[in-house]
Design an enzyme around this catalytic site. Sequence first.
Site, PDB file in Angstrom:
ATOM      1  N   ASN A  78       0.854  -1.191   0.000  1.00  0.00           N
ATOM      2  CA  ASN A  78       0.000   0.000   0.000  1.00  0.00           C
ATOM      3  C   ASN A  78       0.894   1.247   0.000  1.00  0.00           C
ATOM      4  OD1 ASN A  78      -1.468   2.254   1.056  1.00  0.00           O
ATOM      5  ND2 ASN A  78      -3.098   0.849   1.619  1.00  0.00           N
ATOM      6  N   ASP A  89      -0.029   4.457   0.015  1.00  0.00           N
ATOM      7  CA  ASP A  89      -0.687   5.689   0.479  1.00  0.00           C
ATOM      8  C   ASP A  89       0.268   6.628   1.219  1.00  0.00           C
ATOM      9  OD1 ASP A  89      -3.018   4.553  -0.430  1.00  0.00           O
ATOM     10  OD2 ASP A  89      -3.897   4.236   1.555  1.00  0.00           O
ATOM     11  N   HIS A  90       1.117   6.041   2.068  1.00  0.00           N
ATOM     12  CA  HIS A  90       1.886   6.919   2.954  1.00  0.00           C
ATOM     13  C   HIS A  90       3.122   7.522   2.308  1.00  0.00           C
ATOM     14  CE1 HIS A  90      -1.047   6.502   5.906  1.00  0.00           C
ATOM     15  NE2 HIS A  90      -0.941   5.191   5.930  1.00  0.00           N
ATOM     16  N   ARG A 104       3.857  18.602   2.117  1.00  0.00           N
ATOM     17  CA  ARG A 104       4.412  19.832   1.561  1.00  0.00           C
ATOM     18  C   ARG A 104       3.767  20.227   0.234  1.00  0.00           C
ATOM     19  NH1 ARG A 104       9.590  21.637   3.224  1.00  0.00           N
ATOM     20  NH2 ARG A 104       9.524  21.583   5.472  1.00  0.00           N
ATOM     21  N   HIS A 119      -5.466   3.771  -1.662  1.00  0.00           N
ATOM     22  CA  HIS A 119      -6.800   4.157  -1.203  1.00  0.00           C
ATOM     23  C   HIS A 119      -7.018   5.614  -1.582  1.00  0.00           C
ATOM     24  CE1 HIS A 119      -9.678   4.491   2.550  1.00  0.00           C
ATOM     25  NE2 HIS A 119     -10.277   4.797   1.407  1.00  0.00           N
ATOM     26  N   ARG A 134      -9.034   8.438  -0.983  1.00  0.00           N
ATOM     27  CA  ARG A 134     -10.043   8.853  -0.003  1.00  0.00           C
ATOM     28  C   ARG A 134     -10.800  10.066  -0.512  1.00  0.00           C
ATOM     29  NH1 ARG A 134      -8.736   6.639   5.541  1.00  0.00           N
ATOM     30  NH2 ARG A 134     -10.461   7.978   6.198  1.00  0.00           N
ATOM     31  N   ARG A 146      -6.575  13.014   1.149  1.00  0.00           N
ATOM     32  CA  ARG A 146      -5.502  13.410   2.070  1.00  0.00           C
ATOM     33  C   ARG A 146      -4.142  12.860   1.639  1.00  0.00           C
ATOM     34  NH1 ARG A 146      -7.112  10.060   7.449  1.00  0.00           N
ATOM     35  NH2 ARG A 146      -9.051  11.185   7.134  1.00  0.00           N
ATOM     36  N   GLU A 168      -8.541   0.638  -3.121  1.00  0.00           N
ATOM     37  CA  GLU A 168      -9.475   0.653  -1.986  1.00  0.00           C
ATOM     38  C   GLU A 168     -10.435   1.819  -2.179  1.00  0.00           C
ATOM     39  OE1 GLU A 168      -7.138   1.014   1.527  1.00  0.00           O
ATOM     40  OE2 GLU A 168      -6.198  -0.924   1.265  1.00  0.00           O
ATOM     41  N   THR A 173      -6.765   6.572  10.285  1.00  0.00           N
ATOM     42  CA  THR A 173      -6.695   5.528   9.260  1.00  0.00           C
ATOM     43  C   THR A 173      -8.000   4.746   9.350  1.00  0.00           C
ATOM     44  OG1 THR A 173      -5.431   3.635   8.448  1.00  0.00           O
ATOM     45  CG2 THR A 173      -5.462   3.956  10.825  1.00  0.00           C
ATOM     46  N   THR A 174      -8.208   3.820   8.406  1.00  0.00           N
ATOM     47  CA  THR A 174      -9.452   3.056   8.409  1.00  0.00           C
ATOM     48  C   THR A 174      -9.591   2.340   9.748  1.00  0.00           C
ATOM     49  OG1 THR A 174      -9.019   2.704   6.072  1.00  0.00           O
ATOM     50  CG2 THR A 174     -10.787   1.405   7.048  1.00  0.00           C
ATOM     51  N   GLU A 212     -11.244  -9.187   2.889  1.00  0.00           N
ATOM     52  CA  GLU A 212      -9.944  -8.870   3.482  1.00  0.00           C
ATOM     53  C   GLU A 212     -10.170  -8.755   4.974  1.00  0.00           C
ATOM     54  OE1 GLU A 212      -7.465  -5.817   1.720  1.00  0.00           O
ATOM     55  OE2 GLU A 212      -6.552  -5.377   3.666  1.00  0.00           O
ATOM     56  N   HIS A 228      -3.854  -4.549   7.492  1.00  0.00           N
ATOM     57  CA  HIS A 228      -3.980  -3.384   8.369  1.00  0.00           C
ATOM     58  C   HIS A 228      -3.168  -3.570   9.648  1.00  0.00           C
ATOM     59  CE1 HIS A 228      -5.401   0.308  10.106  1.00  0.00           C
ATOM     60  NE2 HIS A 228      -5.942   0.597   8.950  1.00  0.00           N
ATOM     61  N   GLY A 229      -2.240  -2.643   9.828  1.00  0.00           N
ATOM     62  CA  GLY A 229      -1.422  -2.646  11.036  1.00  0.00           C
ATOM     63  C   GLY A 229      -0.355  -3.732  11.070  1.00  0.00           C
TER      64      GLY A 229
HETATM   65  N1  PXP Z   1      -5.909  -2.962   4.052  1.00  0.00           N
HETATM   66  C1  PXP Z   1      -6.846  -1.974   4.082  1.00  0.00           C
HETATM   67  C2  PXP Z   1      -8.229  -2.299   3.651  1.00  0.00           C
HETATM   68  C3  PXP Z   1      -6.507  -0.667   4.480  1.00  0.00           C
HETATM   69  O1  PXP Z   1      -7.452   0.301   4.511  1.00  0.00           O
HETATM   70  C4  PXP Z   1      -5.161  -0.393   4.814  1.00  0.00           C
HETATM   71  C5  PXP Z   1      -4.768   0.998   5.193  1.00  0.00           C
HETATM   72  O2  PXP Z   1      -5.000   1.875   4.159  1.00  0.00           O
HETATM   73  C6  PXP Z   1      -4.229  -1.439   4.756  1.00  0.00           C
HETATM   74  C7  PXP Z   1      -4.640  -2.718   4.392  1.00  0.00           C
HETATM   75  C8  PXP Z   1      -2.796  -1.229   5.077  1.00  0.00           C
HETATM   76  O3  PXP Z   1      -2.646  -0.887   6.416  1.00  0.00           O
HETATM   77  P1  PXP Z   1      -1.238  -0.439   6.981  1.00  0.00           P
HETATM   78  O4  PXP Z   1      -0.860   0.830   6.290  1.00  0.00           O
HETATM   79  O5  PXP Z   1      -1.490  -0.284   8.434  1.00  0.00           O
HETATM   80  O6  PXP Z   1      -0.265  -1.546   6.649  1.00  0.00           O
END
Ligand code: PXP
Length: 240
Positions: A9, A11-12, A20, A45, A47, A51, A72, A102-103, A153, A192-193
Amino acid sequence: MTHPRLHLNVDHVATLRQARREAFPDPVEWALAAESAGVDGITCHLRKDRRHIQDRDVVRLREQIQTLLNLESSLDPEMLAIATRSGAEAFCLVPENREEITTEGGLDVIAESDRLADAIPRLTEAGGAVSLFIDPDLKQIDQARELGAPFIELHTGGYAQARGPAKAAALERIQRASAHAAQIGLRVNAGHGLDYDNVAPIAALPEAEELNIGFAIVARSVFVGVTQAVEQMRQLLRQS
Ligand code: PXP
């Protein structure tokens, strides 16, 4: 037995860029480096509040990555319309709440049955395999099956955050949920996590086909670079 595929993922990477409003770091460039390091797919994702990932990122990811794109999306009509046009190979439907960091929880598949009954065939027709991001709750899993989603998932956030004896209980819940889902004909992903310390028991789930991991790998890449960060996680999956 094979280990689950690693979907990264991104996203970050976009979160850092948006801090910035710069053009860098580019999540697409990072995704390509992660693919070179051996990830099996890229997840993002988009959103509603934009963001981190922006609309253009989704387009560029689909154009440039060589593996699969898993998008996502919430059930918001605007987001679903974008998802159906995205060309993604997989869609993961998630809940979305503007204030959350986060979700937070899984989708309430029972409460959202009507909207899901509309969204699942639309996304399937758009060419993607649909998965529902849900808590390890047997009733939710049964309803996911009822609605015809091919994948779930399993939300591993509760397990990731649990401490002490609660951790073993949370893991057991996921193991039971995963076995139950497979038994009733659902395919199972998880995420997730997940991080380098907690991933092993989840990667060892016999039913898990794909793990979606983002934050921990992006964070580690700040220290060791994307190639090593991905390789270290792949190693843990191989060992599971
Ligand atoms: N799966 C889903 C459905 C999520 O929403 C996220 C976070 O966007 C992740 C997995 C990944 O989570 P993490 O960034 O905590 O690894």
